[in-house]
Each structure stands twice: as C-alpha cells, then as structure tokens.
Design a protein around this motif. Structure first.
Motif, PDB file in Angstrom:
ATOM      1  N   THR A 139       0.826  -1.206   0.000  1.00  0.00           N
ATOM      2  CA  THR A 139       0.000   0.000   0.000  1.00  0.00           C
ATOM      3  C   THR A 139       0.856   1.250   0.000  1.00  0.00           C
ATOM      4  OG1 THR A 139      -1.723  -1.208   1.206  1.00  0.00           O
ATOM      5  CG2 THR A 139      -1.898   1.188   1.164  1.00  0.00           C
ATOM      6  N   TYR A 140       1.911   1.271   0.808  1.00  0.00           N
ATOM      7  CA  TYR A 140       2.816   2.419   0.810  1.00  0.00           C
ATOM      8  C   TYR A 140       3.537   2.552  -0.523  1.00  0.00           C
ATOM      9  CZ  TYR A 140       2.902   4.881   5.261  1.00  0.00           C
ATOM     10  OH  TYR A 140       2.596   5.709   6.312  1.00  0.00           O
ATOM     11  N   ALA A 141       3.946   1.425  -1.113  1.00  0.00           N
ATOM     12  CA  ALA A 141       4.638   1.466  -2.402  1.00  0.00           C
ATOM     13  C   ALA A 141       3.744   2.031  -3.495  1.00  0.00           C
ATOM     14  CB  ALA A 141       5.111   0.064  -2.787  1.00  0.00           C
ATOM     15  N   ALA A 142       2.413   1.886  -3.319  1.00  0.00           N
ATOM     16  CA  ALA A 142       1.461   2.412  -4.289  1.00  0.00           C
ATOM     17  C   ALA A 142       1.114   3.875  -4.027  1.00  0.00           C
ATOM     18  CB  ALA A 142       0.183   1.578  -4.274  1.00  0.00           C
ATOM     19  N   PRO A 158       8.402   1.587  -6.551  1.00  0.00           N
ATOM     20  CA  PRO A 158       8.428   1.912  -7.975  1.00  0.00           C
ATOM     21  C   PRO A 158       9.472   2.951  -8.342  1.00  0.00           C
ATOM     22  CG  PRO A 158       6.522   2.902  -6.906  1.00  0.00           C
ATOM     23  CD  PRO A 158       7.146   1.989  -5.899  1.00  0.00           C
ATOM     24  N   ASN A 159       9.957   3.688  -7.364  1.00  0.00           N
ATOM     25  CA  ASN A 159      11.022   4.652  -7.649  1.00  0.00           C
ATOM     26  C   ASN A 159      11.910   4.764  -6.421  1.00  0.00           C
ATOM     27  OD1 ASN A 159      10.286   7.158  -5.913  1.00  0.00           O
ATOM     28  ND2 ASN A 159       8.343   6.559  -6.856  1.00  0.00           N
ATOM     29  N   GLN A 160      13.121   5.174  -6.626  1.00  0.00           N
ATOM     30  CA  GLN A 160      14.056   5.359  -5.526  1.00  0.00           C
ATOM     31  C   GLN A 160      14.328   6.838  -5.265  1.00  0.00           C
ATOM     32  OE1 GLN A 160      15.044   2.789  -3.636  1.00  0.00           O
ATOM     33  NE2 GLN A 160      13.740   1.526  -4.928  1.00  0.00           N
ATOM     34  N   GLY A 161      13.515   7.690  -5.821  1.00  0.00           N
ATOM     35  CA  GLY A 161      13.686   9.117  -5.609  1.00  0.00           C
ATOM     36  C   GLY A 161      12.834   9.908  -6.574  1.00  0.00           C
ATOM     37  N   GLY A 162      12.799  11.209  -6.377  1.00  0.00           N
ATOM     38  CA  GLY A 162      12.003  12.061  -7.245  1.00  0.00           C
ATOM     39  C   GLY A 162      12.007  13.497  -6.772  1.00  0.00           C
ATOM     40  N   GLU A 163      11.105  14.281  -7.353  1.00  0.00           N
ATOM     41  CA  GLU A 163      11.060  15.719  -7.075  1.00  0.00           C
ATOM     42  C   GLU A 163       9.898  16.069  -6.151  1.00  0.00           C
ATOM     43  OE1 GLU A 163      12.856  17.310 -11.345  1.00  0.00           O
ATOM     44  OE2 GLU A 163      10.668  17.284 -11.032  1.00  0.00           O
ATOM     45  N   ILE A 164      10.138  17.117  -5.368  1.00  0.00           N
ATOM     46  CA  ILE A 164       9.082  17.732  -4.567  1.00  0.00           C
ATOM     47  C   ILE A 164       8.711  19.036  -5.261  1.00  0.00           C
ATOM     48  CG2 ILE A 164       8.439  18.626  -2.309  1.00  0.00           C
ATOM     49  CD1 ILE A 164      10.606  16.878  -1.084  1.00  0.00           C
ATOM     50  N   VAL A 165       7.441  19.142  -5.667  1.00  0.00           N
ATOM     51  CA  VAL A 165       6.999  20.217  -6.550  1.00  0.00           C
ATOM     52  C   VAL A 165       5.911  21.056  -5.893  1.00  0.00           C
ATOM     53  CG1 VAL A 165       5.958  20.727  -8.798  1.00  0.00           C
ATOM     54  CG2 VAL A 165       7.570  18.834  -8.573  1.00  0.00           C
ATOM     55  N   ASP A 166       5.991  22.372  -6.078  1.00  0.00           N
ATOM     56  CA  ASP A 166       4.939  23.271  -5.600  1.00  0.00           C
ATOM     57  C   ASP A 166       3.724  23.172  -6.513  1.00  0.00           C
ATOM     58  OD1 ASP A 166       4.239  25.762  -3.823  1.00  0.00           O
ATOM     59  OD2 ASP A 166       3.745  26.344  -5.883  1.00  0.00           O
ATOM     60  N   GLU A 167       2.533  22.971  -5.924  1.00  0.00           N
ATOM     61  CA  GLU A 167       1.326  22.781  -6.732  1.00  0.00           C
ATOM     62  C   GLU A 167       0.988  24.021  -7.566  1.00  0.00           C
ATOM     63  OE1 GLU A 167      -3.254  21.333  -5.951  1.00  0.00           O
ATOM     64  OE2 GLU A 167      -2.490  23.067  -4.858  1.00  0.00           O
ATOM     65  N   ALA A 168       1.074  25.188  -6.965  1.00  0.00           N
ATOM     66  CA  ALA A 168       0.627  26.410  -7.634  1.00  0.00           C
ATOM     67  C   ALA A 168       1.542  26.827  -8.778  1.00  0.00           C
ATOM     68  CB  ALA A 168       0.504  27.538  -6.604  1.00  0.00           C
ATOM     69  N   GLN A 210      14.367  17.433  -3.534  1.00  0.00           N
ATOM     70  CA  GLN A 210      14.441  16.047  -3.988  1.00  0.00           C
ATOM     71  C   GLN A 210      14.168  15.127  -2.803  1.00  0.00           C
ATOM     72  OE1 GLN A 210      15.124  15.243  -7.269  1.00  0.00           O
ATOM     73  NE2 GLN A 210      15.209  17.439  -7.764  1.00  0.00           N
ATOM     74  N   HIS A 211      13.759  13.900  -3.105  1.00  0.00           N
ATOM     75  CA  HIS A 211      13.542  12.912  -2.042  1.00  0.00           C
ATOM     76  C   HIS A 211      14.065  11.559  -2.501  1.00  0.00           C
ATOM     77  CE1 HIS A 211      10.248  10.762  -4.074  1.00  0.00           C
ATOM     78  NE2 HIS A 211       9.869  11.947  -4.527  1.00  0.00           N
ATOM     79  N   THR A 212      14.130  10.600  -1.579  1.00  0.00           N
ATOM     80  CA  THR A 212      14.700   9.287  -1.881  1.00  0.00           C
ATOM     81  C   THR A 212      13.656   8.191  -2.010  1.00  0.00           C
ATOM     82  OG1 THR A 212      15.030   8.882   0.492  1.00  0.00           O
ATOM     83  CG2 THR A 212      16.873   9.855  -0.732  1.00  0.00           C
ATOM     84  N   GLY A 213      12.354   8.541  -1.940  1.00  0.00           N
ATOM     85  CA  GLY A 213      11.316   7.534  -2.106  1.00  0.00           C
ATOM     86  C   GLY A 213       9.974   8.060  -1.649  1.00  0.00           C
ATOM     87  N   THR A 214       8.924   7.859  -2.457  1.00  0.00           N
ATOM     88  CA  THR A 214       7.604   8.384  -2.103  1.00  0.00           C
ATOM     89  C   THR A 214       7.032   7.715  -0.859  1.00  0.00           C
ATOM     90  OG1 THR A 214       6.583   6.803  -3.639  1.00  0.00           O
ATOM     91  CG2 THR A 214       7.002   9.025  -4.469  1.00  0.00           C
ATOM     92  N   TYR A 215       7.528   6.519  -0.511  1.00  0.00           N
ATOM     93  CA  TYR A 215       7.025   5.822   0.669  1.00  0.00           C
ATOM     94  C   TYR A 215       7.325   6.579   1.963  1.00  0.00           C
ATOM     95  CZ  TYR A 215      11.920   4.378   0.447  1.00  0.00           C
ATOM     96  OH  TYR A 215      13.290   4.373   0.343  1.00  0.00           O
ATOM     97  N   GLY A 216       8.188   7.585   1.889  1.00  0.00           N
ATOM     98  CA  GLY A 216       8.509   8.373   3.068  1.00  0.00           C
ATOM     99  C   GLY A 216       7.542   9.516   3.314  1.00  0.00           C
ATOM    100  N   PRO A 219       3.511   7.718  -7.180  1.00  0.00           N
ATOM    101  CA  PRO A 219       4.611   6.777  -6.962  1.00  0.00           C
ATOM    102  C   PRO A 219       5.369   6.366  -8.216  1.00  0.00           C
ATOM    103  CG  PRO A 219       2.488   5.674  -6.789  1.00  0.00           C
ATOM    104  CD  PRO A 219       2.201   7.136  -6.880  1.00  0.00           C
ATOM    105  N   VAL A 220       4.744   6.389  -9.376  1.00  0.00           N
ATOM    106  CA  VAL A 220       5.424   5.946 -10.591  1.00  0.00           C
ATOM    107  C   VAL A 220       6.485   6.961 -11.022  1.00  0.00           C
ATOM    108  CG1 VAL A 220       5.170   5.317 -13.005  1.00  0.00           C
ATOM    109  CG2 VAL A 220       3.463   4.576 -11.333  1.00  0.00           C
ATOM    110  N   SER A 221       6.078   8.237 -11.118  1.00  0.00           N
ATOM    111  CA  SER A 221       7.036   9.278 -11.504  1.00  0.00           C
ATOM    112  C   SER A 221       7.906   9.716 -10.334  1.00  0.00           C
ATOM    113  CB  SER A 221       6.292  10.498 -12.053  1.00  0.00           C
ATOM    114  OG  SER A 221       5.538  11.139 -11.022  1.00  0.00           O
ATOM    115  N   GLY A 222       7.431   9.449  -9.115  1.00  0.00           N
ATOM    116  CA  GLY A 222       8.171   9.863  -7.934  1.00  0.00           C
ATOM    117  C   GLY A 222       7.904  11.293  -7.528  1.00  0.00           C
TER     118      GLY A 222
END
Length: 368
Positions: free
Chosen positions: A82-85, A211-221, A228-234, A262-265
């Motif tokens: 569930t967390y991985a999703a 599904p990913n080992q990292g990705g971007e943290i993006v402002d919605e507006a 950057q982060h090392t995994g969406t599960y966090g 989770p797919v794009s991270g």
C-alpha cells in the motif's frame, strides 16, 4: 492476550461472568526482534511473558498460537504494498480483519469455542435487526474505528468486556486483581515497526518493490521544483514535517504534502487549505450488520464518518453504490489519503467501512 492491561482485565471479566476462558497470545513474528525490540505492548517476548503471568493470576489455561506467516502475508506485506502504491494504510484494521477476527476466530470456532474476547474499547449489543457494534463509553479510548471491518458473523462471535468502562477504572481494577500489568504503558505506533520509524523501516524492507528510488518535490501552484527525495514511501498526505524544502513559501507559511505519484516519484506540496476534502469514494465495503443494498442513502444529524483511528467525526451524507461508497462531507476534512479507512456511524452505532480510493479536494478559493 497481548500482554497489556486491557486484554488481561477482559479475560478476568470474561471468567468472572461465568465463561470457560482460555488465554491466547499471538506470535506474530518467528523472531520478535525482527519487528521491534523492547517491551512496547505488542509482539515481543516480554509481552508473551506478561500475558502468561496474567493468565496464571486469573487462573486460566494459556497458549501461544503462531500466526506469523499469516500476519506477514496479510498485514505486513499489505502495509508495504500500500505504501509502495503511494497510499496510506492502517495495519491495525487489516490485523483485526484478517488475523484477530478471521484466522483466530476461525481456529477458535473449529476448536469448539464460542467467541473471541479482546480488550478493545467498543461494545456489541443486540439491536432490533440483529447484532450491532457501538462506540465505547470512554470516548478518548474508543476503538470502534479499527473494528469497523468486522462483519455480522464475526460480531456474533465477539466479546468486548471493556466497552462500558473508562480506561482509568480498568487500570484500577487490574491493580485490585493483582495483575502486574496494571501500570504497563499502552502500545503506540505500528507494532511491527521498530521505534516508530516508518520511513526507515520501509526503506530497508521495500527494496526493489518501490516503484522509484527518488524524485522531485513540486509546488502545486507554480510547478517549481522545491527539493528532492529518496522515495515516495517516506511521505503521507497532509505531512508537514521532514520535507526539507530548499525554497520557503513566498508568504512564509508552511507547506504540506498534497499528492503522491509513486510511478514518476513526484510529491506535490502546497498550503494547508488545499488539504480540505469535500467528497470521498471508497471500495472494499464491510458492513457491521446486515449489508446495505446499492441505492441506500444515509442522511441525518446522527450520520457521521471517522477517517482516522483517533480522528474527529464529520457530518456526512453517505450513498451506497454498486461495490462502492460515496461520502459527501457536510463538514470538510483535511489531509485524507487513499488507503485510509472511512468508517460510517449512525449515532454510536458502527454501520460499516470502506477503503478510500479517492479524496476530492475543495476547489481553489472555496475551502473553508
């Protein structure tokens, strides 16, 4: 008997009521220290010893049942998946559904027992249409939310002896009965995660399943990449702390996690008002009584939903669809994530529950 004060007093009361009682402790890990160490109120060798001593004081037989394989498959693996999703699970509900009131109850009935009694704070009563699950008298300790996955058959074979008693009185009673667990602290966090560090535990256990080992943290507006982060599960929806953003908001206000992909991270953040949710959709319906047919609508001043184990009640209009639950929140909720449970109440009675698949936020400019 978990080894805590509540289940010990529940067992004592069941015996005092004239039932033939046997104490059962669940071994949920073949190596308890692989999940957590120390006496934390669940799943340790210390807890098993506490439960055995309580059973000796009460004067009942005591056994340990090894359900570690079933627990790992139905609760731990489900938690990781569930967390991985990119969703937020509640393993306590899954444990009640799959372990305590399925695997344990099935085995108990097969052995000739009539019911499973636990130290949960809730009440089972006989209503006009059959068995009903209700909130406990002690609202601060009420656990009906995590029991909202029990069906009519399971409730008919369940006893909750503590539902009519405040927790302070339970501790006093335990002391009067000579139970050494009278002052034992309540268990907290997730029983199989050491030190409550969900992120660290998931990082170690998930491995390539993420599904990913990292990705971007993006402002919605603005779409600006803030970090950057090392995994969406966090991350969980509504999270504020630990984001480590490199760019403060122009207005200086804190940002919160709004979405997790989770797919794009990609983790999307924004202001708190963007966490307001006005509508929820859920599946995996579970009815605490007779199933409600599609087309049923629950509306009225006593119809509420609870969205977290110790969260507030929210007035709602609930519609039963074909295999789904549609919940229109009269009072907006904040930070609701797919994977959580929505539990429906009519007054103190638990109607049923569903797993949230979608949470529709209040449109920009309309959140209150």
């Amino acid at each position: 008997m978990s080894g805590g004060v509540d289940s010990a007093v529940a067992a004592a009361r069941a015996k005092e009521a004239g039932h033939e009682v046997t104490g059962i402790h669940l071994a949920l890990s073949r190596n308890p220290k692989s999940y957590r160490s120390g006496a934390r109120g669940c799943c340790t060798i210390e807890d098993a010893n506490d439960a055995r001593r309580a059973a000796d004081v009460i004067g009942i037989p005591f056994y340990v049942w090894d359900l570690s394989d079933r627990f790992h498959t139905d609760v731990v693996e489900d938690f990781m998946d569930t967390y991985a999703a990119g969703q937020t699970p509640n393993p306590c509900l899954r444990c009640n559904e799959k372990i305590k009131f399925a695997a344990v109850l099935d085995k108990a009935l097969a052995l000739g027992f009539d019911a499973v009694a636990t130290g949960h704070y809730a009440s089972v009563v006989q209503g006009p249409a059959g068995v009903e699950l209700h909130r406990a008298v002690d609202g601060a300790k009420d656990q009906s939310y995590v029991l909202g996955v029990l069906d009519e058959q399971q409730l008919r074979h369940s006893l909750f002896p503590l539902g009519d008693t405040p927790k302070t009185k339970v501790r006093e009673e335990a002391a009067a009965r000579g139970l050494l667990v009278a002052d034992k602290p309540d268990s907290h966090d997730i029983c199989f995660v050491a030190d409550g560090d969900n992120t660290g535990w998931l990082r170690e256990k998930l491995g390539d399943r993420a599904p990913n080992q990292g990705g971007e943290i993006v402002d919605e507006a603005t779409g600006t990449v803030l970090g950057q982060h090392t995994g969406t599960y966090g991350f969980t929806i509504g999270q504020r702390k630990g984001l480590r953003l490199g760019h403060p908001a122009p207005d200086g206000r804190p940002r919160y996690v709004l979405d997790i992909e989770p797919v794009s991270g990609t983790v999307t953040v924004g202001p708190r008002e963007r966490l307001a949710v006005e509508r929820i959709t859920g599946d995996r319906l579970r009815w605490c009584g007779a199933p409600l047919p599609a087309g049923t609508m629950l509306d009225g001043p006593d119809v509420t939903v609870q969205l977290r184990a110790h969260g507030a009640e929210h007035r709602a209009v609930v519609r039963v669809l074909d295999g789904q639950l549609d919940v229109e929140l009269v009072e907006h909720a904040h930070g609701i994530a797919p994977g959580q449970a929505v539990v429906v109440y009519d007054g103190t009675r638990v109607v049923g529950s569903a797993t949230i698949t979608r949470a529709d936020r209040v449109p920009v400019g309309a959140a209150g």
